[in-house]
Scaffold this active site. Structure first.
Site, PDB file in Angstrom:
ATOM      1  N   TYR A  82       0.843  -1.203   0.000  1.00 25.14           N
ATOM      2  CA  TYR A  82       0.000   0.000   0.000  1.00 25.14           C
ATOM      3  C   TYR A  82       0.873   1.247   0.000  1.00 25.14           C
ATOM      4  O   TYR A  82       0.648   2.177  -0.788  1.00 25.14           O
ATOM      5  CB  TYR A  82      -0.902  -0.029   1.229  1.00 25.14           C
ATOM      6  CG  TYR A  82      -1.681   1.241   1.478  1.00 25.14           C
ATOM      7  CD1 TYR A  82      -2.840   1.521   0.762  1.00 25.14           C
ATOM      8  CD2 TYR A  82      -1.276   2.153   2.458  1.00 25.14           C
ATOM      9  CE1 TYR A  82      -3.568   2.684   1.001  1.00 25.14           C
ATOM     10  CE2 TYR A  82      -2.001   3.308   2.696  1.00 25.14           C
ATOM     11  CZ  TYR A  82      -3.140   3.569   1.969  1.00 25.14           C
ATOM     12  OH  TYR A  82      -3.853   4.711   2.208  1.00 25.14           O
ATOM     13  N   GLY A  83       1.874   1.295   0.870  1.00 28.22           N
ATOM     14  CA  GLY A  83       2.761   2.452   0.930  1.00 28.22           C
ATOM     15  C   GLY A  83       3.492   2.668  -0.383  1.00 28.22           C
ATOM     16  O   GLY A  83       3.630   3.805  -0.854  1.00 28.22           O
TER      17      GLY A  83
END
Length: 253
Positions: A143-144
């Protein structure tokens, strides 16, 4: 009385709950004609907002839906998610790939599908980014990484699509939503996390919505390729709590 984006047509992807719903409400209150799209309708009605059922992971469906809109002035790429998926330990790589696809490839797809509309309207795109894209994100690394890519995509898109289309990113911190307990625990957990934020609280979806309205409005007519931090001041530096000497000041670092 007109609002900051009166008469404009705005599309908010994944805008049926949480941050997306807050963005949709803010745009509607500011005078926009708002459409939200997701697989399922909102559980709580959104006054003045039209819902369209679209599987945003289906690229053909995205092009059919966006291409069928009569007009589009503002695109808010909000769809995304950050399931807890640690790296290693025999984890299925496809699970991480799906996170990247949802948070990076889907916004790219919707933006490309919307380009001709936005070019004609001299419109704008707002990417909903995250502080996870600029700090280590253990447990949500994919996600990051996707959010870091989204911010870079916005900067490049802002240059390629100028001067007709403005593109910006909201780099959002922790937000209190109906799913906050899944990330931070119950009320005590949320309050403990809020104390780590200089502003003393988590953001509300409306805080993000207000920033979107600004970036979509004429007040931001000369703002493109920018990343606006909406994180309440960030995080209190952990080293300050750990330090035992010179509590009253120091030479910084």
């Amino acid at each position: 009385m007109g609002g900051a984006v009166s008469g404009r047509v705005a599309l908010v992807t994944g805008g049926t709950r949480g941050v997306g719903a807050g963005v949709a409400r803010a745009l509607a209150e500011a005078g926009a004609e708002v459409v939200v799209c997701a697989r399922r309708p909102p559980e709580v009605p959104l006054p003045g907002v039209e819902f369209r059922a679209v599987d945003l992971r289906d690229r053909a469906a995205v092009y059919d839906f966006v291409g069928g809109l009569p007009r589009l002035d503002v695109l808010v790429n909000n769809v995304g998610g950050s399931p807890y998926r640690p790296l290693g330990g025999g984890a299925d790589v496809e699970r991480h790939v799906r996170v990247v696809e949802l948070n990076l490839i889907t916004p790219l797809t919707v933006s490309l599908a919307a380009y001709e509309h936005l070019k004609r309207a001299r419109g704008s795109v707002v990417m909903i980014g995250s502080v996870s894209g600029s700090r280590p994100s253990p447990g949500t690394a994919a996600y990051g990484a996707a959010k870091a890519g989204l911010e870079h995509l916005a900067r490049s898109m802002a240059v390629e699509w100028a001067p007709e289309v403005r593109v910006n990113t909201l780099v959002v911190g922790m937000v209190r939503t109906e799913q906050s307990h899944l990330h931070y625990g119950g009320v005590d957990g949320v309050e403990a996390v809020a104390r780590t934020v200089p502003a003393g609280r988590l953001a509300e979806p409306g805080d993000v919505g207000g920033a979107v309205v600004f970036l979509a409005s004429d007040a931001a007519a000369y703002v493109s390729g920018a990343s606006l931090l909406v994180h309440g001041g960030g995080e209190w530096p952990a080293f300050l709590d750990a330090a035992t000497a010179n509590k009253g000041g120091g030479d910084g670092g």
